[in-house]
Scaffold this motif. Structure first.
Motif, PDB file in Angstrom:
ATOM      1  N   GLN A 172      -6.683  -0.059   3.347  1.00 46.81           N
ATOM      2  CA  GLN A 172      -8.076  -0.219   3.752  1.00 46.81           C
ATOM      3  C   GLN A 172      -8.573   1.016   4.503  1.00 46.81           C
ATOM      4  OE1 GLN A 172      -8.516  -3.882   5.937  1.00 46.81           O
ATOM      5  NE2 GLN A 172      -7.375  -5.038   4.416  1.00 46.81           N
ATOM      6  N   GLY A 173      -7.677   1.958   4.748  1.00 49.92           N
ATOM      7  CA  GLY A 173      -8.020   3.166   5.481  1.00 49.92           C
ATOM      8  C   GLY A 173      -8.489   4.277   4.567  1.00 49.92           C
ATOM      9  N   GLU A 174      -8.063   5.475   4.897  1.00 51.24           N
ATOM     10  CA  GLU A 174      -8.507   6.665   4.173  1.00 51.24           C
ATOM     11  C   GLU A 174      -7.342   7.297   3.423  1.00 51.24           C
ATOM     12  OE1 GLU A 174     -11.668   7.696   4.051  1.00 51.24           O
ATOM     13  OE2 GLU A 174     -12.196   5.945   5.268  1.00 51.24           O
ATOM     14  N   PRO A 175      -7.598   7.762   2.180  1.00 48.84           N
ATOM     15  CA  PRO A 175      -6.536   8.458   1.451  1.00 48.84           C
ATOM     16  C   PRO A 175      -6.345   9.870   2.010  1.00 48.84           C
ATOM     17  CG  PRO A 175      -8.541   8.440   0.157  1.00 48.84           C
ATOM     18  CD  PRO A 175      -8.822   7.623   1.385  1.00 48.84           C
ATOM     19  N   ARG A 176      -5.141  10.365   1.876  1.00 45.91           N
ATOM     20  CA  ARG A 176      -4.800  11.727   2.297  1.00 45.91           C
ATOM     21  C   ARG A 176      -4.629  12.582   1.046  1.00 45.91           C
ATOM     22  NH1 ARG A 176      -4.058  11.872   8.052  1.00 45.91           N
ATOM     23  NH2 ARG A 176      -5.007   9.886   8.586  1.00 45.91           N
ATOM     24  N   PRO A 177      -4.709  13.888   1.186  1.00 47.28           N
ATOM     25  CA  PRO A 177      -4.562  14.768   0.013  1.00 47.28           C
ATOM     26  C   PRO A 177      -3.250  14.586  -0.747  1.00 47.28           C
ATOM     27  CG  PRO A 177      -5.410  16.016   1.876  1.00 47.28           C
ATOM     28  CD  PRO A 177      -5.046  14.646   2.387  1.00 47.28           C
ATOM     29  N   ASP A 178      -2.190  14.145  -0.062  1.00 47.89           N
ATOM     30  CA  ASP A 178      -0.903  13.960  -0.741  1.00 47.89           C
ATOM     31  C   ASP A 178      -0.808  12.624  -1.465  1.00 47.89           C
ATOM     32  OD1 ASP A 178      -0.681  12.219   1.392  1.00 47.89           O
ATOM     33  OD2 ASP A 178       1.267  12.976   2.059  1.00 47.89           O
ATOM     34  N   GLY A 179      -1.864  11.782  -1.375  1.00 48.42           N
ATOM     35  CA  GLY A 179      -1.863  10.492  -2.053  1.00 48.42           C
ATOM     36  C   GLY A 179      -1.480   9.328  -1.164  1.00 48.42           C
ATOM     37  N   SER A 180      -1.058   9.616   0.048  1.00 51.45           N
ATOM     38  CA  SER A 180      -0.740   8.536   0.983  1.00 51.45           C
ATOM     39  C   SER A 180      -2.041   8.031   1.610  1.00 51.45           C
ATOM     40  CB  SER A 180       0.210   9.035   2.076  1.00 51.45           C
ATOM     41  OG  SER A 180      -0.387  10.080   2.817  1.00 51.45           O
ATOM     42  N   TRP A 181      -1.947   6.883   2.259  1.00 47.62           N
ATOM     43  CA  TRP A 181      -3.116   6.270   2.890  1.00 47.62           C
ATOM     44  C   TRP A 181      -2.785   5.957   4.340  1.00 47.62           C
ATOM     45  CZ3 TRP A 181      -7.714   4.354   0.367  1.00 47.62           C
ATOM     46  CH2 TRP A 181      -7.764   4.661  -0.994  1.00 47.62           C
ATOM     47  N   PHE A 182      -3.768   6.109   5.223  1.00 51.59           N
ATOM     48  CA  PHE A 182      -3.597   5.819   6.640  1.00 51.59           C
ATOM     49  C   PHE A 182      -4.785   5.039   7.160  1.00 51.59           C
ATOM     50  CE2 PHE A 182      -0.642   9.251   6.166  1.00 51.59           C
ATOM     51  CZ  PHE A 182       0.338   8.989   7.099  1.00 51.59           C
ATOM     52  N   TYR A 183      -4.497   4.092   8.038  1.00 52.24           N
ATOM     53  CA  TYR A 183      -5.546   3.343   8.729  1.00 52.24           C
ATOM     54  C   TYR A 183      -5.182   3.303  10.207  1.00 52.24           C
ATOM     55  CZ  TYR A 183      -8.245  -0.625  10.449  1.00 52.24           C
ATOM     56  OH  TYR A 183      -9.084  -1.428  11.180  1.00 52.24           O
ATOM     57  N   THR A 184      -6.132   3.579  11.073  1.00 47.73           N
ATOM     58  CA  THR A 184      -5.896   3.538  12.518  1.00 47.73           C
ATOM     59  C   THR A 184      -6.684   2.390  13.115  1.00 47.73           C
ATOM     60  OG1 THR A 184      -5.615   5.945  12.536  1.00 47.73           O
ATOM     61  CG2 THR A 184      -5.985   4.865  14.656  1.00 47.73           C
ATOM     62  N   GLU A 185      -5.968   1.494  13.785  1.00 49.96           N
ATOM     63  CA  GLU A 185      -6.605   0.365  14.457  1.00 49.96           C
ATOM     64  C   GLU A 185      -7.371   0.863  15.686  1.00 49.96           C
ATOM     65  OE1 GLU A 185      -4.352  -3.195  15.305  1.00 49.96           O
ATOM     66  OE2 GLU A 185      -2.849  -2.592  13.846  1.00 49.96           O
ATOM     67  N   PRO A 186      -8.313   0.056  16.170  1.00 47.82           N
ATOM     68  CA  PRO A 186      -9.041   0.457  17.380  1.00 47.82           C
ATOM     69  C   PRO A 186      -8.130   0.712  18.585  1.00 47.82           C
ATOM     70  CG  PRO A 186     -10.161  -1.364  16.306  1.00 47.82           C
ATOM     71  CD  PRO A 186      -8.869  -1.158  15.577  1.00 47.82           C
ATOM     72  N   ASN A 187      -6.968   0.047  18.630  1.00 48.96           N
ATOM     73  CA  ASN A 187      -6.047   0.262  19.753  1.00 48.96           C
ATOM     74  C   ASN A 187      -5.168   1.493  19.563  1.00 48.96           C
ATOM     75  OD1 ASN A 187      -4.113  -0.506  17.894  1.00 48.96           O
ATOM     76  ND2 ASN A 187      -3.491  -2.349  18.963  1.00 48.96           N
ATOM     77  N   GLY A 188      -5.348   2.215  18.457  1.00 47.91           N
ATOM     78  CA  GLY A 188      -4.593   3.443  18.219  1.00 47.91           C
ATOM     79  C   GLY A 188      -3.382   3.291  17.334  1.00 47.91           C
ATOM     80  N   ARG A 189      -2.983   2.073  16.983  1.00 49.41           N
ATOM     81  CA  ARG A 189      -1.821   1.875  16.115  1.00 49.41           C
ATOM     82  C   ARG A 189      -2.160   2.340  14.706  1.00 49.41           C
ATOM     83  NH1 ARG A 189       0.512  -3.498  16.955  1.00 49.41           N
ATOM     84  NH2 ARG A 189       1.886  -2.407  18.362  1.00 49.41           N
ATOM     85  N   VAL A 190      -1.281   3.119  14.115  1.00 48.86           N
ATOM     86  CA  VAL A 190      -1.508   3.702  12.795  1.00 48.86           C
ATOM     87  C   VAL A 190      -0.672   2.967  11.764  1.00 48.86           C
ATOM     88  CG1 VAL A 190      -1.292   5.797  11.406  1.00 48.86           C
ATOM     89  CG2 VAL A 190      -2.006   5.959  13.796  1.00 48.86           C
ATOM     90  N   HIS A 191      -1.303   2.616  10.652  1.00 50.64           N
ATOM     91  CA  HIS A 191      -0.619   1.989   9.527  1.00 50.64           C
ATOM     92  C   HIS A 191      -0.635   2.989   8.378  1.00 50.64           C
ATOM     93  CE1 HIS A 191      -0.660  -1.947  11.468  1.00 50.64           C
ATOM     94  NE2 HIS A 191      -1.841  -1.577  11.927  1.00 50.64           N
ATOM     95  N   ALA A 192       0.483   3.080   7.654  1.00 51.90           N
ATOM     96  CA  ALA A 192       0.590   4.081   6.596  1.00 51.90           C
ATOM     97  C   ALA A 192       1.292   3.489   5.378  1.00 51.90           C
ATOM     98  CB  ALA A 192       1.378   5.286   7.104  1.00 51.90           C
ATOM     99  N   ILE A 193       0.941   4.048   4.237  1.00 53.68           N
ATOM    100  CA  ILE A 193       1.655   3.751   2.996  1.00 53.68           C
ATOM    101  C   ILE A 193       1.838   5.090   2.286  1.00 53.68           C
ATOM    102  CG2 ILE A 193      -0.467   3.207   1.732  1.00 53.68           C
ATOM    103  CD1 ILE A 193       1.203   1.164   0.091  1.00 53.68           C
ATOM    104  N   SER A 194       3.037   5.319   1.793  1.00 51.73           N
ATOM    105  CA  SER A 194       3.332   6.591   1.139  1.00 51.73           C
ATOM    106  C   SER A 194       2.618   6.679  -0.205  1.00 51.73           C
ATOM    107  CB  SER A 194       4.844   6.741   0.924  1.00 51.73           C
ATOM    108  OG  SER A 194       5.297   5.784  -0.030  1.00 51.73           O
ATOM    109  N   ALA A 195       2.507   7.886  -0.713  1.00 53.00           N
ATOM    110  CA  ALA A 195       1.864   8.104  -2.005  1.00 53.00           C
ATOM    111  C   ALA A 195       2.604   7.346  -3.103  1.00 53.00           C
ATOM    112  CB  ALA A 195       1.819   9.597  -2.330  1.00 53.00           C
TER     113      ALA A 195
END
Length: 133
Positions: free
Chosen positions: A69-92
């Motif tokens: 639900q976050g933003e894609p990165r140039p390498d194809g992975s995706w990241f979402y940052t919660e309002p509390n600062g916790r980062v969720h990631a999925i690899s490309a």
């Protein structure tokens, strides 16, 4: 005489407690600035030197669903940052696997809907043309 016996037993008791002190640990537990939880024991020898045993625990939580639900990165992975600062990631690689799996499921679902439509099961739909007001 009683005072001497009391002093003698008191000194013996203190010597025994000092001996036990090197056998019994000091317990500790705390949370550090990196949100890691520490718990452990410290043994203090008679000469004052310490032996520290520490178990360090850190709770982590990563939701690949939130990452998508976050933003894609140039390498194809995706990241979402919660309002509390916790980062969720999925690899490309995992994101690609998920997209391929979802594509296969969607293809099967479209074929099923076509068959239901051909069988007349989905004739409950109402078709209408939108007219501007």
């Amino acid at each position: 005489m009683i005072a001497q016996q009391f002093t003698y037993y008191f000194i013996k008791t203190m010597n025994l407690l000092n001996a036990l002190n090197s056998l019994l640990p000091e317990l500790h537990s705390y949370r550090d600035e990196d949100r890691r939880f520490h718990m452990g024991c410290t043994w203090v020898a008679r000469d004052g030197l310490r032996e520290l045993h520490d178990l360090e625990l850190k709770y982590t939580y990563n939701s690949e669903r939130l990452a998508l639900q976050g933003e894609p990165r140039p390498d194809g992975s995706w990241f979402y940052t919660e309002p509390n600062g916790r980062v969720h990631a999925i690899s490309a690689e995992r994101a690609k696997e998920f997209m391929e799996s979802t594509h296969r499921s969607a293809t099967v679902m479209v074929a099923m809907l076509d068959k239901l439509r051909d069988a007349g099961v989905l004739d409950n739909t109402v078709e209408a043309v939108a007219q501007p007001i």
